[in-house]
Design a protein around this motif. Structure first.
Motif, mmCIF file in Angstrom:
data_model
loop_
_atom_site.group_PDB
_atom_site.id
_atom_site.type_symbol
_atom_site.label_atom_id
_atom_site.label_comp_id
_atom_site.label_asym_id
_atom_site.label_seq_id
_atom_site.Cartn_x
_atom_site.Cartn_y
_atom_site.Cartn_z
ATOM 1 N N GLN A 215 -6.624 -26.263 -56.831
ATOM 2 C CA GLN A 215 -7.233 -26.122 -57.876
ATOM 3 C C GLN A 215 -8.044 -24.771 -57.765
ATOM 4 O O GLN A 215 -8.169 -23.948 -59.266
ATOM 5 N N THR B 295 -5.203 -31.042 -44.918
ATOM 6 C CA THR B 295 -5.092 -32.085 -45.088
ATOM 7 C C THR B 295 -5.302 -31.790 -46.519
ATOM 8 O O THR B 295 -4.749 -31.306 -46.994
ATOM 9 N N ASP B 296 -5.117 -33.543 -47.173
ATOM 10 C CA ASP B 296 -5.314 -34.148 -48.312
ATOM 11 C C ASP B 296 -6.534 -33.437 -49.595
ATOM 12 O O ASP B 296 -6.244 -32.692 -50.061
ATOM 13 N N ASN B 297 -7.515 -32.675 -48.439
ATOM 14 C CA ASN B 297 -8.312 -32.052 -49.445
ATOM 15 C C ASN B 297 -8.213 -30.684 -49.076
ATOM 16 O O ASN B 297 -8.522 -30.427 -49.898
ATOM 17 N N ASP B 298 -7.570 -30.510 -48.271
ATOM 18 C CA ASP B 298 -8.084 -29.037 -48.388
ATOM 19 C C ASP B 298 -6.744 -28.540 -49.546
ATOM 20 O O ASP B 298 -6.503 -27.550 -49.956
ATOM 21 N N ARG B 299 -5.622 -29.052 -49.803
ATOM 22 C CA ARG B 299 -4.321 -29.173 -50.553
ATOM 23 C C ARG B 299 -4.926 -29.526 -51.869
ATOM 24 O O ARG B 299 -4.483 -28.194 -52.591
ATOM 25 N N LEU B 300 -5.669 -30.174 -51.920
ATOM 26 C CA LEU B 300 -6.768 -30.392 -53.329
ATOM 27 C C LEU B 300 -7.558 -29.326 -53.481
ATOM 28 O O LEU B 300 -7.458 -29.007 -55.288
ATOM 29 N N HIS B 301 -7.826 -28.452 -52.898
ATOM 30 C CA HIS B 301 -9.510 -27.223 -53.133
ATOM 31 C C HIS B 301 -8.076 -25.882 -53.521
ATOM 32 O O HIS B 301 -8.541 -25.311 -54.205
ATOM 33 N N TRP B 302 -7.518 -25.773 -52.698
ATOM 34 C CA TRP B 302 -6.143 -24.923 -52.625
ATOM 35 C C TRP B 302 -5.607 -24.759 -54.024
ATOM 36 O O TRP B 302 -5.853 -24.025 -55.125
#
Length: 224
Positions: free
Chosen positions: A124, A115-122
């Motif tokens: 970061q 997901t986009d949240n996964d991408r943002l976390h990774w």
């Protein structure tokens, strides 16, 4: 679409394949992955009316350059498995320094990004990793015999730089589920092809080429 190449003893086989049904649109026999040839192949596919919105590739420079020239509006999705595989090779299984251990942990998480949240976390976490270890990455070793310096942790740097360069094209698949995030399908196709070819080791060069052509043709045949 996905593009990949595999190497035989005397030639290289490039394959242009649809992702959804595995249909091979075009193959080329060559001695390597060359920009002019790949550009010509893409232009021929366009002339034939093949609509190409995205291409998943292992990131070979010639392929990326040809996509940019012939299909400037197409998305070039980088194969995450290839990035992961190369980085794990360079980082080794047991990195000696904390920077290597942490980056290896991040690399192992690549295929879990859904997901986009996964991408943002990774991303970061990758940025924070670089902030913590940027001085370590810049360390150099001096060679008194040549009078030159080189980066001490070159394989760690290579891993990070590979990810950094690929980052803009690593996550297109999150916005379009039809875009494959790996070239595993075409690599599986190559594996099956080579297994069948190994059963006929005595074939001449010309017969091996013809065998591959027939294999691709028959693989494209779909039951009515």
């Amino acid at each position: 679409m996905r593009i990949d190449a595999t190497y035989f003893k005397r030639f290289c086989l490039l394959c242009y394949q649809d992702h959804e049904d595995g249909y091979t649109q075009l193959i080329r026999f060559s001695n390597g992955e060359h920009y002019e040839e790949i550009k010509e192949d893409l232009n021929n596919l366009i002339k034939l009316g093949v609509k190409i919105e995205s291409i998943t590739t292992d990131g070979h420079k010639s392929i990326l350059k040809a996509i940019k020239k012939s299909l400037p509006d197409a998305l070039a999705q980088r194969c995450l498995v290839h990035i992961q595989r190369m980085c794990l090779l360079w980082l080794t299984r047991f990195p000696r320094h904390l920077a290597g251990l942490e980056l290896r942990r991040l690399v192992l998480q690549l295929l879990d990004i859904k997901t986009d949240n996964d991408r943002l976390h990774w991303t970061q976490q990758l940025r924070l990793w670089h902030e913590r270890h940027k001085d370590y990455l810049q360390e150099k070793t001096y060679n008194p015999q040549t009078g030159r310096y080189w980066y001490t942790h070159k394989l760690l740097r290579r891993s990070y730089q590979t990810i950094k360069r690929a980052l803009p094209n690593m996550f297109h698949y999150l916005n379009n589920p039809k875009i494959p995030h790996t070239t595993n399908g075409i690599e599986g196709f190559f594996s099956h092809l080579k297994n069948h070819l190994d059963l006929h080791r005595g074939l001449t060069f010309e017969h091996r080429v013809n065998f591959i052509k027939w294999y691709v043709y028959l693989s494209n045949e779909k039951p009515a």
